[in-house]
Motif scaffolding. Structure first.
Motif, PDB file in Angstrom:
ATOM      1  N   ILE A 166     -30.950 -56.596  19.858  1.00  0.00           N
ATOM      2  CA  ILE A 166     -31.335 -57.341  21.054  1.00  0.00           C
ATOM      3  C   ILE A 166     -30.279 -57.123  22.127  1.00  0.00           C
ATOM      4  CG2 ILE A 166     -31.751 -59.647  22.009  1.00  0.00           C
ATOM      5  CD1 ILE A 166     -32.613 -60.488  19.155  1.00  0.00           C
ATOM      6  N   ASN A 167     -30.732 -56.763  23.322  1.00  0.00           N
ATOM      7  CA  ASN A 167     -29.833 -56.498  24.437  1.00  0.00           C
ATOM      8  C   ASN A 167     -30.274 -57.322  25.645  1.00  0.00           C
ATOM      9  OD1 ASN A 167     -28.456 -55.282  26.679  1.00  0.00           O
ATOM     10  ND2 ASN A 167     -28.081 -53.480  25.437  1.00  0.00           N
ATOM     11  N   ILE A 168     -29.379 -58.198  26.121  1.00  0.00           N
ATOM     12  CA  ILE A 168     -29.675 -59.080  27.256  1.00  0.00           C
ATOM     13  C   ILE A 168     -28.657 -58.801  28.349  1.00  0.00           C
ATOM     14  CG2 ILE A 168     -29.934 -61.482  28.015  1.00  0.00           C
ATOM     15  CD1 ILE A 168     -30.308 -62.182  24.994  1.00  0.00           C
ATOM     16  N   GLU A 169     -29.123 -58.427  29.541  1.00  0.00           N
ATOM     17  CA  GLU A 169     -28.205 -58.060  30.618  1.00  0.00           C
ATOM     18  C   GLU A 169     -28.520 -58.816  31.905  1.00  0.00           C
ATOM     19  OE1 GLU A 169     -27.688 -53.932  31.353  1.00  0.00           O
ATOM     20  OE2 GLU A 169     -27.294 -53.412  29.270  1.00  0.00           O
ATOM     21  N   ASN A 170     -27.495 -59.438  32.454  1.00  0.00           N
ATOM     22  CA  ASN A 170     -27.534 -60.049  33.791  1.00  0.00           C
ATOM     23  C   ASN A 170     -28.743 -60.969  34.001  1.00  0.00           C
ATOM     24  OD1 ASN A 170     -25.105 -58.894  34.864  1.00  0.00           O
ATOM     25  ND2 ASN A 170     -26.195 -56.936  34.994  1.00  0.00           N
ATOM     26  N   CYS A 171     -29.036 -61.771  32.992  1.00  0.00           N
ATOM     27  CA  CYS A 171     -30.109 -62.758  33.114  1.00  0.00           C
ATOM     28  C   CYS A 171     -29.534 -64.093  33.588  1.00  0.00           C
ATOM     29  CB  CYS A 171     -30.829 -62.924  31.785  1.00  0.00           C
ATOM     30  SG  CYS A 171     -31.783 -61.447  31.308  1.00  0.00           S
ATOM     31  N   ARG A 172     -30.361 -64.898  34.242  1.00  0.00           N
ATOM     32  CA  ARG A 172     -29.864 -66.114  34.875  1.00  0.00           C
ATOM     33  C   ARG A 172     -30.200 -67.388  34.105  1.00  0.00           C
ATOM     34  NH1 ARG A 172     -32.497 -63.123  38.450  1.00  0.00           N
ATOM     35  NH2 ARG A 172     -34.223 -64.588  38.729  1.00  0.00           N
ATOM     36  N   GLY A 173     -31.177 -67.332  33.226  1.00  0.00           N
ATOM     37  CA  GLY A 173     -31.614 -68.532  32.523  1.00  0.00           C
ATOM     38  C   GLY A 173     -30.951 -68.714  31.172  1.00  0.00           C
ATOM     39  N   ASP A 174     -31.270 -69.840  30.524  1.00  0.00           N
ATOM     40  CA  ASP A 174     -30.763 -70.119  29.178  1.00  0.00           C
ATOM     41  C   ASP A 174     -31.451 -69.207  28.163  1.00  0.00           C
ATOM     42  OD1 ASP A 174     -29.329 -72.151  30.363  1.00  0.00           O
ATOM     43  OD2 ASP A 174     -30.731 -73.730  29.753  1.00  0.00           O
ATOM     44  N   PHE A 175     -30.723 -68.904  27.062  1.00  0.00           N
ATOM     45  CA  PHE A 175     -31.292 -68.059  26.012  1.00  0.00           C
ATOM     46  C   PHE A 175     -31.002 -68.637  24.635  1.00  0.00           C
ATOM     47  CE2 PHE A 175     -32.020 -64.862  29.160  1.00  0.00           C
ATOM     48  CZ  PHE A 175     -33.006 -64.034  28.620  1.00  0.00           C
ATOM     49  N   ASP A 176     -32.042 -68.603  23.764  1.00  0.00           N
ATOM     50  CA  ASP A 176     -31.911 -68.887  22.343  1.00  0.00           C
ATOM     51  C   ASP A 176     -32.325 -67.626  21.594  1.00  0.00           C
ATOM     52  OD1 ASP A 176     -31.084 -71.678  22.067  1.00  0.00           O
ATOM     53  OD2 ASP A 176     -32.973 -72.136  23.067  1.00  0.00           O
ATOM     54  N   VAL A 177     -31.430 -67.120  20.739  1.00  0.00           N
ATOM     55  CA  VAL A 177     -31.662 -65.854  20.052  1.00  0.00           C
ATOM     56  C   VAL A 177     -31.491 -66.049  18.553  1.00  0.00           C
ATOM     57  CG1 VAL A 177     -30.917 -63.462  19.812  1.00  0.00           C
ATOM     58  CG2 VAL A 177     -30.832 -64.564  22.057  1.00  0.00           C
ATOM     59  N   ASN A 178     -32.462 -65.563  17.767  1.00  0.00           N
ATOM     60  CA  ASN A 178     -32.393 -65.637  16.311  1.00  0.00           C
ATOM     61  C   ASN A 178     -32.834 -64.300  15.721  1.00  0.00           C
ATOM     62  OD1 ASN A 178     -31.994 -68.728  15.755  1.00  0.00           O
ATOM     63  ND2 ASN A 178     -33.633 -68.604  17.276  1.00  0.00           N
ATOM     64  N   THR A 179     -32.029 -63.744  14.803  1.00  0.00           N
ATOM     65  CA  THR A 179     -32.428 -62.519  14.127  1.00  0.00           C
ATOM     66  C   THR A 179     -31.861 -62.500  12.716  1.00  0.00           C
ATOM     67  OG1 THR A 179     -32.431 -60.085  14.214  1.00  0.00           O
ATOM     68  CG2 THR A 179     -30.469 -61.202  15.045  1.00  0.00           C
TER      69      THR A 179
END
Length: 264
Positions: A166-179
């Motif tokens: 999973i790759n998340i770049e320059n996002c402005r909102g909240d994130f919940d990540v599960n893997t």
């Protein structure tokens, strides 16, 4: 004693993640038939929608990579494409994106038609989601074995994978990540102004954020190392505290993997 409590917390997190990704896999996979043989499929499907009509968007895939591309367009659209090989009982039609528009929710799901065996899914299809820049609703991205990439998104993101990076770049909102199995990379060039929670069973977490960021943090790993460019005090396999004014929250947990936080 404290380390034992931390390990128990991480085991509970791991069990929760496994349950989540099992739900993802079960919802995406088909029953394995007898007497199947391999068939190749060339995929090319597109569609578009009015983004203003939806407050939440859910995307689920069996093996296709998910890529969210933010654009200046007013419409939300997707392009599903690539070459895959899947075992089947006959040379039937290949996989497709099922579209469900219910109320203010849009669900795009990669589906295998009757007679296709999801376990034999080979190749790497792509599902590109073109998201209007002004859209700041909820986005839930699920994949059984594909990678997920999202860039410049302004809304809330919920990402779940069984096996995939999973790759998340320059996002402005909240994130919940599960893997369950995969590495997670989060990068933000500007100061962090959102919350971030990442939970892994097996994989590394690599965070790169502006040195001007202020946040509360909680870091945990059972088998791995923690490295942080910000001034924090590590205690065994975990750490928690505050950087600056603690304007946002970062929670990073991995059972087997390293945690790295860099300032840029």
């Amino acid at each position: 004693m404290k380390q034992r409590i931390i390990n128990e917390e991480l085991r509970k997190i791991a069990l929760t993640i496994v349950m989540i990704v099992m739900m993802v896999v079960v919802s995406a996979c088909a029953i394995t038939p007898r007497g199947w043989s391999n068939h190749k499929y060339n995929i090319n499907q597109e569609d578009k929608f009015s983004a203003e009509a939806f407050k939440s968007i859910t995307v689920s895939t069996v093996g296709a990579d998910i890529k969210v591309i933010v654009t200046n367009e007013k419409e939300l659209r997707f392009h599903y494409y690539g070459d895959v090989t899947i075992a089947s009982t006959r040379n039937s039609l290949g996989p497709y994106i099922d579209i469900d528009e219910t109320g203010s929710s849009l669900v795009l799901a990669e589906k295998l038609r009757s007679g296709l065996n999801s376990i034999s899914y080979k190749g790497r299809a792509k599902l590109d989601i073109y998201m209007p820049k002004k859209y700041e609703g909820q986005s839930k991205l699920n994949s059984a074995s594909g990678d997920v990439y999202i860039n410049n998104f302004g809304g809330y993101g919920d990402i779940n994978t069984a096996s995939g990076d999973i790759n998340i770049e320059n996002c402005r909102g909240d994130f919940d990540v599960n893997t369950a199995s995969g590495n997670v990379t989060y990068r933000k060039d500007a100061a962090l102004k959102s919350d971030l929670a990442i939970n892994l069973v097996s994989g590394d977490i690599d965070i790169s954020i502006s040195k001007d960021s202020e946040f509360n943090f909680k870091l945990r790993t059972v088998s791995g190392k923690i490295k942080c460019d910000f001034p924090v005090t590590l205690e065994g396999r975990g750490a928690e505290g505050t950087v600056g004014g603690g304007k946002n929250d970062i929670s990073l947990n991995t059972v087997s993997g390293n945690i790295t936080i860099k300032n840029n």
